[in-house]
Design a protein around this motif. Structure first.
Motif, PDB file in Angstrom:
ATOM      1  N   ASP A   1       8.189  -5.426   4.061  1.00 18.72           N
ATOM      2  CA  ASP A   1       9.456  -4.624   2.735  1.00 18.72           C
ATOM      3  C   ASP A   1       9.563  -6.013   2.079  1.00 18.72           C
ATOM      4  OD1 ASP A   1      10.988  -3.791   0.949  1.00 18.72           O
ATOM      5  OD2 ASP A   1      12.499  -3.409   2.821  1.00 18.72           O
TER       6      ASP A   1
ATOM      7  N   HIS B   1      12.702  -6.687   0.164  1.00 21.13           N
ATOM      8  CA  HIS B   1      14.370  -7.418   0.125  1.00 21.13           C
ATOM      9  C   HIS B   1      14.425  -6.284   1.017  1.00 21.13           C
ATOM     10  CE1 HIS B   1      17.080  -9.364  -2.114  1.00 21.13           C
ATOM     11  NE2 HIS B   1      17.524  -7.851  -1.918  1.00 21.13           N
TER      12      HIS B   1
ATOM     13  N   SER C   1      13.364 -11.214  -9.376  1.00 25.14           N
ATOM     14  CA  SER C   1      14.732 -10.155  -9.761  1.00 25.14           C
ATOM     15  C   SER C   1      16.252 -10.990 -10.110  1.00 25.14           C
ATOM     16  CB  SER C   1      14.079  -9.853  -8.549  1.00 25.14           C
ATOM     17  OG  SER C   1      13.347  -8.794  -8.195  1.00 25.14           O
TER      18      SER C   1
ATOM     19  N   HIS D   1      12.250  -7.231  -5.687  1.00 28.97           N
ATOM     20  CA  HIS D   1      12.701  -5.741  -6.162  1.00 28.97           C
ATOM     21  C   HIS D   1      13.371  -5.442  -7.316  1.00 28.97           C
ATOM     22  CE1 HIS D   1      16.260  -8.818  -5.056  1.00 28.97           C
ATOM     23  NE2 HIS D   1      16.774  -7.575  -5.335  1.00 28.97           N
TER      24      HIS D   1
ATOM     25  N   ASN E   1      11.568  -1.443  -5.873  1.00 29.48           N
ATOM     26  CA  ASN E   1      13.065  -1.322  -5.732  1.00 29.48           C
ATOM     27  C   ASN E   1      13.496   0.154  -6.135  1.00 29.48           C
ATOM     28  OD1 ASN E   1      15.762  -1.107  -6.001  1.00 29.48           O
ATOM     29  ND2 ASN E   1      16.244  -2.948  -6.726  1.00 29.48           N
TER      30      ASN E   1
ATOM     31  N   GLY F   1       9.810  -3.164  -2.399  1.00 34.56           N
ATOM     32  CA  GLY F   1      10.554  -4.338  -2.659  1.00 34.56           C
ATOM     33  C   GLY F   1      11.354  -3.354  -2.623  1.00 34.56           C
ATOM     34  N   SER F   2      12.051  -2.882  -1.256  1.00 40.09           N
ATOM     35  CA  SER F   2      13.271  -1.437  -1.031  1.00 40.09           C
ATOM     36  C   SER F   2      14.289  -1.582  -1.556  1.00 40.09           C
ATOM     37  CB  SER F   2      13.338  -1.289   0.242  1.00 40.09           C
ATOM     38  OG  SER F   2      14.190  -2.294   0.973  1.00 40.09           O
ATOM     39  N   ASP F   3      15.327  -3.200  -1.630  1.00 34.51           N
ATOM     40  CA  ASP F   3      16.481  -3.057  -1.812  1.00 34.51           C
ATOM     41  C   ASP F   3      17.477  -2.409  -1.015  1.00 34.51           C
ATOM     42  OD1 ASP F   3      18.457  -4.743  -3.310  1.00 34.51           O
ATOM     43  OD2 ASP F   3      18.621  -3.492  -4.159  1.00 34.51           O
TER      44      ASP F   3
END
Length: 308
Positions: free
Chosen positions: A4, A6, A166, A188, A219, A256-258
């Motif tokens: 992942d 972020h 981003s 993300h 994201n 890049g889940s955040d």
């Protein structure tokens, strides 16, 4: 594997005096223990109002927290600055932790601080958040990169820190295209053609990242997945991925889940749910090879190309 690109967990946990091993937030070592071969990028989030010595102090405080957590959880997680560190952690049954910074105010307008970040093990620098800093303008502002920002991009590349677009606005992206010599990334961000939020990438921007050999992390933010954020869910992940594939992104798409930095749909609300994302993508017909690339393979390949 799971990589992942972020989360904002370090800054949140430090503020709350909580711990990485076990907490009530989206990311913890306890929640991630069910993931085989897990690498997580931890971004130190720099609030837009911080400048100069205050920004430096904020960064140093969160860096110290990150290092303490790595030391206190030795044997469970280890920091990674090259691909060999990630592979080694996985061989030992540990999670891998990659350090990033979200916000160019961390440099405090001093180009020599790029070397400091590189020595600290920072691998990604998100140039801006939503507002303006010494490097340039985020998506809530209108200006592009500053002269200092252009200089910083060159120094970041020289010191081995990947530039992250981003939050950068469109003018800043265009300026970066004419400045950068090495691959840059979006840790993300999603696609504007699928969800019209200005934080998302245009098709042309995505193609440019593909052309340069970068990566783009999907994201999980509701507002970036679906124009009606209350309807956001797993199907929207597939919509963004399918368009990215159409734009040539087979070797570019990542996670890049955040996590701990935004509101995410039900079913994606913590790191162990990455396994559910993987199962959904397979069920949606993306295929084992492509799904493996998206969940971690592409990010690992980028890490190997950049840092060995």
């Amino acid at each position: 594997m799971y990589f992942d690109l972020h989360c904002d967990t370090v800054t949140v946990l430090n503020r709350e005096h909580a711990r990485l091993a076990r907490n009530e937030r989206m990311v913890s070592l306890e929640k991630g223990r069910t993931l085989k071969n897990w690498a997580q990028t931890y971004a130190i989030f720099m609030p837009d109002h911080l400048r100069g010595p205050e920004a430096v102090e904020f960064y140093e405080d969160n860096l110290a927290f990150f290092r303490r957590e790595m030391a206190e959880n030795a044997g469970k997680v280890s920091s990674a600055v090259r691909y060999g560190d990630i592979a080694g952690a996985w061989q030992r049954g540990e999670a891998a932790a990659v350090l990033a910074v979200e916000g160019g105010s961390v440099l405090a307008g001093d180009i020599t601080r790029v070397e400091k970040l590189a020595d600290d093990g920072v691998k990604f620098l998100t140039l801006t958040w939503n507002g303006k800093n010494e490097l340039g303008s985020g998506n809530d502002t209108q200006e592009g990169l500053s002269d200092f920002g252009r200089e910083a991009v060159g120094e970041l590349e020289r010191r081995g820190i990947a530039v992250d677009v981003s939050h950068l606005n469109d003018k800043g992206f265009d300026d970066l295209v004419h400045t950068a010599k090495k691959p840059f990334i979006a840790t993300h961000s999603n696609l504007r053609a699928v969800c019209g939020h200005k934080r998302n990438l245009t098709d042309d921007q995505f193609r440019e990242i593909v052309r340069r050999g970068g990566i783009v992390g999907i994201n999980f933010c509701k507002a970036f997945l679906n124009d009606d954020k209350e309807k956001a869910g797993f199907p929207d992940l597939v919509r963004h991925i399918e368009r990215m594939l159409m734009l040539g992104g087979e070797d570019v798409i990542a996670m890049g889940s955040d996590f701990d930095g935004t509101t995410v749909p039900e079913g994606m609300e913590s790191v162990e749910k990455l396994a559910d994302v993987e199962r959904y993508l397979l069920k949606a017909g993306l295929g084992e090879k492509q799904t493996e690339k998206i969940m971690g393979g592409n990010a690992c390949a980028f890490f190997r190309r950049m840092w060995g």
